[in-house]
Design a protein around this motif. Sequence first.
Motif, PDB file in Angstrom:
ATOM      1  N   SER A 132       0.777  -1.292  -0.461  1.00 11.14           N
ATOM      2  CA  SER A 132       0.152  -0.501   0.495  1.00 11.14           C
ATOM      3  C   SER A 132       1.010   1.644  -0.185  1.00 11.14           C
ATOM      4  O   SER A 132       1.483   0.772  -0.239  1.00 11.14           O
ATOM      5  CB  SER A 132      -0.959  -0.480   0.851  1.00 11.14           C
ATOM      6  OG  SER A 132      -1.922   0.555   0.454  1.00 11.14           O
ATOM      7  N   GLY A 133       0.567   2.249  -0.236  1.00 16.14           N
ATOM      8  CA  GLY A 133       1.285   3.843   0.776  1.00 16.14           C
ATOM      9  C   GLY A 133       0.542   3.961  -0.543  1.00 16.14           C
ATOM     10  O   GLY A 133       0.179   4.092  -1.689  1.00 16.14           O
ATOM     11  N   ALA A 134       1.441   5.829  -1.216  1.00 13.95           N
ATOM     12  CA  ALA A 134       1.138   6.259  -1.875  1.00 13.95           C
ATOM     13  C   ALA A 134       1.798   6.193  -3.246  1.00 13.95           C
ATOM     14  O   ALA A 134       2.419   5.394  -3.335  1.00 13.95           O
ATOM     15  CB  ALA A 134       1.456   8.114  -1.543  1.00 13.95           C
ATOM     16  N   LEU A 135       0.828   6.209  -4.629  1.00 12.14           N
ATOM     17  CA  LEU A 135       0.561   5.442  -5.499  1.00 12.14           C
ATOM     18  C   LEU A 135       2.256   6.272  -6.129  1.00 12.14           C
ATOM     19  O   LEU A 135       2.701   5.564  -6.986  1.00 12.14           O
ATOM     20  CB  LEU A 135       0.044   5.763  -6.524  1.00 12.14           C
ATOM     21  CG  LEU A 135      -1.054   4.632  -6.085  1.00 12.14           C
ATOM     22  CD1 LEU A 135      -1.536   4.544  -7.323  1.00 12.14           C
ATOM     23  CD2 LEU A 135      -0.255   3.305  -6.634  1.00 12.14           C
ATOM     24  N   ASP A 136       3.078   7.571  -5.763  1.00 11.15           N
ATOM     25  CA  ASP A 136       2.973   8.254  -6.282  1.00 11.15           C
ATOM     26  C   ASP A 136       4.412   8.978  -5.358  1.00 11.15           C
ATOM     27  O   ASP A 136       3.881  10.173  -5.247  1.00 11.15           O
ATOM     28  CB  ASP A 136       2.614   9.853  -7.048  1.00 11.15           C
ATOM     29  CG  ASP A 136       3.390  10.916  -7.698  1.00 11.15           C
ATOM     30  OD1 ASP A 136       5.391  10.253  -7.708  1.00 11.15           O
ATOM     31  OD2 ASP A 136       3.461  11.378  -8.789  1.00 11.15           O
ATOM     32  N   PRO A 137       5.051   8.344  -4.751  1.00 15.57           N
ATOM     33  CA  PRO A 137       5.491   8.406  -3.369  1.00 15.57           C
ATOM     34  C   PRO A 137       6.632  10.209  -3.714  1.00 15.57           C
ATOM     35  O   PRO A 137       6.918  10.749  -2.853  1.00 15.57           O
ATOM     36  CB  PRO A 137       7.004   7.658  -3.276  1.00 15.57           C
ATOM     37  CG  PRO A 137       6.130   6.217  -4.166  1.00 15.57           C
ATOM     38  CD  PRO A 137       5.066   6.972  -5.585  1.00 15.57           C
ATOM     39  N   PRO A 138       7.053   9.979  -4.786  1.00 11.85           N
ATOM     40  CA  PRO A 138       8.117  11.787  -4.596  1.00 11.85           C
ATOM     41  C   PRO A 138       7.179  12.407  -4.193  1.00 11.85           C
ATOM     42  O   PRO A 138       7.061  13.874  -3.921  1.00 11.85           O
ATOM     43  CB  PRO A 138       8.214  11.568  -6.063  1.00 11.85           C
ATOM     44  CG  PRO A 138       8.409  10.340  -6.093  1.00 11.85           C
ATOM     45  CD  PRO A 138       7.923   9.491  -5.818  1.00 11.85           C
ATOM     46  N   ALA A 139       5.682  12.629  -5.171  1.00 10.68           N
ATOM     47  CA  ALA A 139       4.204  13.942  -4.922  1.00 10.68           C
ATOM     48  C   ALA A 139       4.313  13.597  -3.203  1.00 10.68           C
ATOM     49  O   ALA A 139       4.413  15.220  -2.874  1.00 10.68           O
ATOM     50  CB  ALA A 139       3.789  13.598  -5.698  1.00 10.68           C
ATOM     51  N   ALA A 140       4.101  13.143  -2.901  1.00 15.31           N
ATOM     52  CA  ALA A 140       3.282  12.563  -1.308  1.00 15.31           C
ATOM     53  C   ALA A 140       4.909  13.512  -0.330  1.00 15.31           C
ATOM     54  O   ALA A 140       4.313  14.180   0.182  1.00 15.31           O
ATOM     55  CB  ALA A 140       3.146  11.668  -0.726  1.00 15.31           C
ATOM     56  N   ARG A 141       5.551  12.885  -0.755  1.00 13.51           N
ATOM     57  CA  ARG A 141       7.136  13.775  -0.081  1.00 13.51           C
ATOM     58  C   ARG A 141       6.963  14.684  -0.050  1.00 13.51           C
ATOM     59  O   ARG A 141       7.887  15.575   1.133  1.00 13.51           O
ATOM     60  CB  ARG A 141       8.349  12.799  -0.059  1.00 13.51           C
ATOM     61  CG  ARG A 141       8.698  11.442   0.017  1.00 13.51           C
ATOM     62  CD  ARG A 141       9.527  10.655   0.489  1.00 13.51           C
ATOM     63  NE  ARG A 141      10.137  10.548  -1.559  1.00 13.51           N
ATOM     64  CZ  ARG A 141      10.227   9.535  -1.924  1.00 13.51           C
ATOM     65  NH1 ARG A 141       9.335   8.146  -1.481  1.00 13.51           N
ATOM     66  NH2 ARG A 141      10.749   9.380  -2.538  1.00 13.51           N
ATOM     67  N   LEU A 142       6.819  15.500  -1.582  1.00 17.92           N
ATOM     68  CA  LEU A 142       7.188  17.168  -1.674  1.00 17.92           C
ATOM     69  C   LEU A 142       6.068  17.839  -1.015  1.00 17.92           C
ATOM     70  O   LEU A 142       6.167  18.683  -0.347  1.00 17.92           O
ATOM     71  CB  LEU A 142       7.472  17.219  -3.257  1.00 17.92           C
ATOM     72  CG  LEU A 142       6.848  18.717  -3.259  1.00 17.92           C
ATOM     73  CD1 LEU A 142       8.260  19.496  -3.069  1.00 17.92           C
ATOM     74  CD2 LEU A 142       7.125  18.305  -4.760  1.00 17.92           C
TER      75      LEU A 142
END
Length: 289
Positions: A33-43
Amino acid sequence: MTDRAFAVVRAGALTTVQDQGRPGYAHLGVPRSGALDPPAARLANRLVGNPPDAAVLETTLNGCSIRPRCAVTVAVVGAPCPVRVDGRPVAWGAPVRVAAGALLDVGAAVSGVRGYVAFGGGVGVDPVLASRSTDLLSGLGPPPLADGAVIPLGSPVAPHARVDGVPLPAPPRELILRVTPGPRADWFTPEALSTLATRAYRVSAASNRIGLRTEGPPLERAFTAELPSEGMVLGAVQVPPDGLPVVFLADHPTTGGYPVIAVVRESDLARAAQAVPGTPLRFVPAARR
């Protein structure tokens, strides 16, 4: 209204709580699971001073509307979209202060698919197996947002490093997924392997957080026997009986019985999260390291 929470006014097509997921539990049958677009979530988290693993909202296509019950700093990134507070346009891709009781409206994506909404302090739902992520396959974590729901916010901590820019690529006009051979590549004919590496596909509207489905030339199997279920990894390219490849995303099952012809590099999957239906798609053999 002073409590740290927000009310959902418009839940949108699919809005879920996501963080960096719950890796390491596949042996228990629990997806990553987790955000499908991890770089966007981290930003999004960096823009509001959160640690990178704070929980955010992940929207799908048409955004959402929420009304915070306390003043809070918010940032919206991912798929570009209009953002308004009480009907007034505010910045996308930058921290915005939203007053208690004001209406934050995250509009429909102009391009791409998924947006990420971060709040100072993060979304404060209870963690399950060390993650606050909604898992659509297993049902772990909070349910998708619904109109009228009230969602808690976490307490702000000492600000982490913030950024002012949005160094994210635009949603892809053509999705290029680099692949390495899968554990069952030998279950397919040489023509099928050539087709996967050279022919064009399109992203199907049937795609979701579990898998990116494709439209295009079917892949012919060399063996028609049934496989016993075996472990699946993020990015696995599984081929069901219709012959059309499916790329497993964050909520993928931990086991499966269809052969895996290839595996997509994990670093390419964030772009897959933003590929709208109909986007041209090519599978490209990854260079050997």
